[in-house]
Design an enzyme around this catalytic site. Structure first.
Site, PDB file in Angstrom:
ATOM      1  N   ASP A   1      40.870  40.717  42.685  1.00 38.04           N
ATOM      2  CA  ASP A   1      41.353  41.963  43.259  1.00 38.04           C
ATOM      3  C   ASP A   1      42.793  41.735  43.707  1.00 38.04           C
ATOM      4  OD1 ASP A   1      40.658  44.719  44.389  1.00 38.04           O
ATOM      5  OD2 ASP A   1      41.393  43.692  46.171  1.00 38.04           O
TER       6      ASP A   1
ATOM      7  N   GLU B   1      40.467  44.828  37.897  1.00 36.89           N
ATOM      8  CA  GLU B   1      40.333  46.269  37.906  1.00 36.89           C
ATOM      9  C   GLU B   1      41.369  46.873  36.971  1.00 36.89           C
ATOM     10  OE1 GLU B   1      39.326  49.056  41.702  1.00 36.89           O
ATOM     11  OE2 GLU B   1      40.397  47.187  41.982  1.00 36.89           O
TER      12      GLU B   1
ATOM     13  N   CYS C   1      28.111  47.968  47.888  1.00 35.93           N
ATOM     14  CA  CYS C   1      27.677  46.690  48.464  1.00 35.93           C
ATOM     15  C   CYS C   1      27.414  45.718  47.323  1.00 35.93           C
ATOM     16  CB  CYS C   1      26.416  46.895  49.301  1.00 35.93           C
ATOM     17  SG  CYS C   1      25.646  45.363  49.798  1.00 35.93           S
TER      18      CYS C   1
ATOM     19  N   CYS D   1      23.336  44.584  47.498  1.00 35.97           N
ATOM     20  CA  CYS D   1      22.222  45.460  47.150  1.00 35.97           C
ATOM     21  C   CYS D   1      22.645  46.677  46.351  1.00 35.97           C
ATOM     22  CB  CYS D   1      21.464  45.888  48.414  1.00 35.97           C
ATOM     23  SG  CYS D   1      22.407  47.048  49.424  1.00 35.97           S
TER      24      CYS D   1
ATOM     25  N   CYS E   1      26.877  47.101  55.465  1.00 38.32           N
ATOM     26  CA  CYS E   1      26.015  47.871  54.563  1.00 38.32           C
ATOM     27  C   CYS E   1      24.836  48.448  55.339  1.00 38.32           C
ATOM     28  CB  CYS E   1      25.525  46.972  53.438  1.00 38.32           C
ATOM     29  SG  CYS E   1      24.323  47.760  52.374  1.00 38.32           S
TER      30      CYS E   1
ATOM     31  N   CYS F   1      21.247  46.848  53.566  1.00 41.63           N
ATOM     32  CA  CYS F   1      20.836  45.450  53.717  1.00 41.63           C
ATOM     33  C   CYS F   1      21.487  44.780  54.928  1.00 41.63           C
ATOM     34  CB  CYS F   1      21.131  44.659  52.441  1.00 41.63           C
ATOM     35  SG  CYS F   1      22.880  44.418  52.120  1.00 41.63           S
TER      36      CYS F   1
ATOM     37  N   ASP G   1      38.123  43.451  50.700  1.00 42.52           N
ATOM     38  CA  ASP G   1      38.687  42.930  49.451  1.00 42.52           C
ATOM     39  C   ASP G   1      37.726  41.985  48.735  1.00 42.52           C
ATOM     40  OD1 ASP G   1      40.986  44.373  49.869  1.00 42.52           O
ATOM     41  OD2 ASP G   1      41.969  42.761  50.971  1.00 42.52           O
TER      42      ASP G   1
END
Ligand SMILES: [Zn+2]
Length: 409
Positions: free
Chosen positions: A183, A267, A319, A322, A338, A341, A348
């Site tokens: 990233d 990305e 997430c 999960c 999250c 979970c 990042d």
């Protein structure tokens, strides 16, 4: 071993006499470009005539003989011919809708000349250009065959470089069976899915601040004044400094990535950056496309795979454990928990961790649910896929049959 075309760009230090000569040549080449561009545009506008470089080179021969234009004959002839060829290429690109209409050149902007003869002393590590003599270089020449064309350029900051292409042999890097998501960011140079954050070059932010100050100062200077010209150089040098440092850090990063990993996921374009203001976006986008450019060629040289993940994939909001997707995540929220979970995510790192899962899904061309990474440990199926892909990258072709096998085993 495989042969690839590699381009080199080496800083050059022409001496005073050479610089004065070059300034005159740059001027002549700029005059030729602007004059012929004007003639071409006019010919097309008035009588719909499309002139070519060949037509104009006949004009050039006439000009050289015309009184008042003798200075054209003083420039190495091949440089001027190349200038016309470059203009042909610029028009070709324009008509093929690859580029905008060719522009007139300005004195303060970057300038370049292309030489067809780099001198016979090349083998001894010396670049010797026609009518200019040998050039002092910042580093020794690579051990490659003498190139057919050498470009000598001066950028806006007043730095000179020689650049050329050469065929070189590369050997593939060893397989590591490791996967990484990258990233690219502003606060950090990059965040890896391994949890590592690669910091920006030292004093990077300080230099940006200095650059901004100097730019503001330039805006206040009177147009056409000597102090403005001085300030323009200062800004250009500050830009060059920031760019060089970033470039150096990015090369170190991308080389490390192709050495340590087989599959690299990035990305496609960082939409998050769009909202961070104009200045930030520009720098960010430059760095981002540069990372992709470097990774693309390094991966193909060394037998690795680079996959870009779709830009609309919600990498930050999802997430990585999960797969729960948040409805909204504000840009200033650097951490979040999250709700399903209960994992606390660094924004990042979480985004980087999502990239391999999504990228592998893209590579294998299958549904999201098949490749779910359960509670931290990667499923064996995924490991197999990574192995197959890594082998494929090395053998240089994407073997669909292998993929099918991995998919159903
Ligand atoms: Zn979760």
């Amino acid at each position: 071993m495989s042969t690839v075309t590699r381009s080199y760009r080496i800083r050059a230090y022409p001496n005073g006499a050479q610089r004065r000569l070059l300034e005159r040549w740059f001027g002549a080449s700029r005059w030729l470009w602007n004059t012929t561009l004007g003639i071409r545009s006019e010919a097309y506008r008035v009588c719909g005539l499309q002139l070519t470089g060949d037509d104009l080179s006949r004009w050039l021969t006439q000009w050289k003989r015309t009184a008042g234009h003798e200075w054209l004959a003083a420039v190495p002839a091949t440089c001027l011919t190349q200038c016309l060829r470059d203009q042909d290429a610029a028009f070709r690109n324009f008509f093929a809708r690859r580029a905008r209409y060719p522009k007139f050149k300005r004195k303060s902007a970057a300038a370049s000349l292309r030489f067809q003869d780099a001198g016979t002393a090349w083998a001894r590590g010396v670049v010797s250009l026609p009518k200019l003599g040998s050039l002092k270089l910042a580093e020794s020449l690579p051990k490659v065959e003498r190139p057919g064309l050498v470009t000598l350029s001066r950028d806006a900051a007043g730095h000179y470089h020689v650049s050329f292409c050469a065929e070189v042999e590369t050997s593939l890097l060893r397989i590591t069976h490791r996967v990484v998501g990258v990233d690219v960011g502003l606060t950090h140079l990059a965040t890896l899915s391994t949890g590592e954050k690669i910091p920006n070059p030292k004093r990077y932010h300080a230099r940006l601040k200095y650059l901004r100050q100097q730019q503001r100062c330039l805006a206040r200077r009177q147009k056409g004044s000597r102090r403005r010209e001085k300030q323009r150089l200062r800004v250009a040098r500050a830009h060059a400094r920031v760019r060089q440092e970033r470039q150096y850090a990015l090369h170190a990063l991308t080389t490390r990535l192709v050495r340590e990993f087989d599959l690299i996921f990035i990305e496609d374009l960082n939409v998050k950056a769009m909202a961070r203001g104009l200045h930030a976006r520009a720098i960010h986008d430059v760095a981002f496309s540069e990372v992709r450019r470097q990774l693309t060629y390094k991966c193909s040289w060394y037998g690795k795979i680079l996959e870009t993940v779709d830009r609309w994939y919600p990498s930050s909001k999802r997430c990585s454990k999960c797969r729960y997707t948040l409805d909204e995540l504000r840009l200033d929220q650097r951490q979040w928990t999250c709700p399903r979970c209960g994992t606390c995510h660094d924004r990042d790192i979480n985004a980087a961790r999502n990239l391999p899962a999504e990228g592998l899904r893209q590579l294998a061309g299958r549904d999201d649910r098949d490749l779910r990474v359960d509670a931290g440990d990667a499923c064996p199926e995924e490991d197999l896929l990574v192995q197959v892909l890594a082998e494929e990258a090395r053998s240089g072709h994407r073997n669909r049959a292998c993929l099918e096998q991995a998919r159903f085993s």
